[in-house]
Design an enzyme around this catalytic site. Structure first.
Site, PDB file in Angstrom:
ATOM      1  N   PHE A   1     -14.036 -39.981 -31.483  1.00 40.25           N
ATOM      2  CA  PHE A   1     -14.133 -40.016 -32.918  1.00 40.25           C
ATOM      3  C   PHE A   1     -13.174 -41.139 -33.239  1.00 40.25           C
ATOM      4  CE2 PHE A   1     -12.604 -39.768 -37.302  1.00 40.25           C
ATOM      5  CZ  PHE A   1     -13.828 -39.933 -38.088  1.00 40.25           C
TER       6      PHE A   1
ATOM      7  N   ASP B   1      -6.610 -44.878 -28.626  1.00 43.63           N
ATOM      8  CA  ASP B   1      -6.464 -44.303 -30.101  1.00 43.63           C
ATOM      9  C   ASP B   1      -5.573 -42.999 -30.205  1.00 43.63           C
ATOM     10  OD1 ASP B   1      -6.850 -43.094 -32.278  1.00 43.63           O
ATOM     11  OD2 ASP B   1      -9.170 -43.668 -32.677  1.00 43.63           O
TER      12      ASP B   1
ATOM     13  N   LYS C   1      -2.648 -41.180 -39.013  1.00 39.13           N
ATOM     14  CA  LYS C   1      -2.636 -39.821 -39.333  1.00 39.13           C
ATOM     15  C   LYS C   1      -0.867 -39.228 -39.493  1.00 39.13           C
ATOM     16  CE  LYS C   1      -6.756 -37.630 -38.608  1.00 39.13           C
ATOM     17  NZ  LYS C   1      -7.954 -38.354 -37.786  1.00 39.13           N
TER      18      LYS C   1
HETATM   19  C1  PLP Z   1      -8.871 -39.198 -38.107  1.00 34.07           C
HETATM   20  C2  PLP Z   1      -8.981 -40.406 -36.897  1.00 34.07           C
HETATM   21  C3  PLP Z   1      -9.240 -41.529 -36.863  1.00 34.07           C
HETATM   22  C4  PLP Z   1      -9.735 -42.094 -38.440  1.00 34.07           C
HETATM   23  O1  PLP Z   1      -8.805 -42.033 -39.246  1.00 34.07           O
HETATM   24  P1  PLP Z   1      -9.029 -42.429 -40.747  1.00 34.07           P
HETATM   25  O2  PLP Z   1      -7.528 -42.417 -41.310  1.00 34.07           O
HETATM   26  O3  PLP Z   1      -9.590 -40.999 -41.388  1.00 34.07           O
HETATM   27  O4  PLP Z   1      -9.703 -43.369 -41.073  1.00 34.07           O
HETATM   28  C5  PLP Z   1      -9.714 -42.430 -35.907  1.00 34.07           C
HETATM   29  N1  PLP Z   1      -9.473 -42.030 -34.748  1.00 34.07           N
HETATM   30  C6  PLP Z   1      -8.928 -40.552 -34.438  1.00 34.07           C
HETATM   31  C7  PLP Z   1      -8.635 -40.272 -32.802  1.00 34.07           C
HETATM   32  C8  PLP Z   1      -8.799 -39.579 -35.476  1.00 34.07           C
HETATM   33  O5  PLP Z   1      -8.468 -38.609 -35.318  1.00 34.07           O
END
Ligand code: PLP
Length: 393
Positions: free
Chosen positions: A136, A221, A250
């Site tokens: 994700f 990520d 986050k």
């Molecule tokens: C939450 C998340 C995103 C996206 O972040 P947003 O601030 O919701 O756009 C991308 N990568 C990972 C691993 C995430 O957990």
């Protein structure tokens, strides 16, 4: 779900992208939140790994108020001290000792940090990206192109780019997928939305070697797994592997929106003036909040606390026979159930006064504030068997 007047107004006025809200929350303090009827909950999700310092932490309140009274927003025609200081700080945390070769681009969210990183990879002159099944990376078009979940992708195709997905943790598949035309290999060192899934040991190091062999960038990520959540500044630090790109968001701002794309080595200088931009990114208030988060984690020795409390929570949760496995590290925890009862567990937990998340039908996710107290953790462990009784009834 409550059927309060607020919920009805929510549904009348907000686009239905999230489904009905589970609660309407009124306030928070530490790891506790209260709904509009005054009912108290222990927040073991922390705004999805965002509220690193919990709710209404005085360090963030103070940093944001002071910064807002001093200088709230400027454009990126100008620089500000919090932005410079935060960039230097993040470089020192993410790649200790590599300060000459690392640079930061600030965005406002996770998906924007990933969009910046994706554009950065294009500056290699290559366009192919290898990403992982179960990944994700966000909901904007570029990040969505890198996200494997079919239900998220299908309504919006065609998505940009050439992306190959390989099974997470499969070294042979990765070896086969990466070529000399590959711009980047993108990996979550711990997959969050998939329900806290870790790759087999050695996978990140193998990915490093495969990327190097083909001149591809290795991009981690760490939007969910970074910023101390695993008891390390980055989840990839426990594997000892250094990527070329790290994306953060986050937990970084502790609840104030901010994201960061960090380029190391050659990735630090791929962008040239005019290649990318943002109006809000690097905003002094958001950067001041993030600095407060980082300093508090350091001053209160929270990495250690997260490690110790994470062990206790995972051991306690795993003790029940209806739990097949507990995954994750520190305070990013996945509970794999023996049956597809995660939604029932989340609902029963909420009725018992605890907020957790059903990440998948079988996996419950916990990502509580890093400041969660041992008492709150113990309260959840004490309630856990009864929550499972209700969910498995
Ligand atoms: C939450 C998340 C995103 C996206 O972040 P947003 O601030 O919701 O756009 C991308 N990568 C990972 C691993 C995430 O957990």
């Amino acid at each position: 779900m409550t059927s309060s007047a607020s919920t009805q107004r929510y549904q009348g006025a907000l686009m239905n992208t999230f489904g009905p809200p589970k609660l309407v929350l009124a306030r928070g303090q530490g790891a506790h939140v209260w709904d509009e009827d005054g009912r108290e909950y222990v927040d073991l999700l922390g705004g999805i790994a965002v509220n690193a310092l919990g709710h209404a932490h005085p360090a963030i309140v103070e940093a944001v108020s002071t910064q807002l009274q001093t200088l709230g927003h400027i454009s990126n025609f100008f620089a500000s001290a919090p932005q410079i200081e935060l960039a230097e700080k993040l470089i020192s945390l993410v790649a200790p000792g590599a300060t000459e070769d690392a640079k930061v681009f600030f965005a406002n969210s996770g998906t924007e940090a990933n969009e910046a990183a994706l554009k950065l990879t294009r500056r290699t002159g290559r366009t192919h990206v290898v990403a992982m099944d179960g990944s994700f990376h966000g909901r904007t078009m570029g990040s969505l192109a890198l996200t494997s979940k079919e239900a998220y992708r299908a309504p919006f195709e065609p998505l940009p780019g050439e992306v190959t997905f390989v099974p997470y943790g499969d070294v042979d598949a990765l070896t086969a997928a990466v070529t000399d035309a590959t711009a980047a290999v993108l990996i979550e060192p711990l997959q969050g939305e998939a329900g806290v899934v870790a790759p087999p040991e050695g996978f990140l190091a193998a990915a490093r070697a495969i990327a190097d062999e083909h001149g591809a960038l290795l991009w981690f990520d760490e939007i969910q797994s970074g910023m101390g959540r695993t008891g390390h500044w980055l989840a990839s630090h426990s594997a000892g592997v250094t990527p070329d790109i790290v994306t953060l968001a986050k937990g970084l701002g502790g609840g104030i929106p901010i994201g960061a794309c960090i380029g190391l080595g050659r990735a630090a200088t791929l962008f040239e003036p005019g290649n990318h931009g943002t109006t809000f990114g690097g905003n002094p208030v958001a950067c001041a909040a993030a600095l407060a988060v980082v300093r508090t984690i350091e001053d209160e020795n929270l990495l250690e606390h997260v490690t110790v409390l994470g062990h206790k929570l995972r051991d306690g949760l795993a003790a029940d026979p209806r739990v097949a496995e507990v995954t994750g590290e520190g305070l990013l925890i996945g509970v794999v159930l023996t049956e597809d009862r995660a939604a029932e567990v989340a609902a029963a937990a909420l009725r018992a006064g605890f907020i957790v998340n059903n990440a998948t039908p079988r996996r419950v996710r916990l990502a509580p504030p890093l400041v969660l107290t041992p008492d709150d953790a113990q309260a959840f462990l004490s309630a856990w068997p009864a929550i499972l009784d209700e969910a498995f009834a």
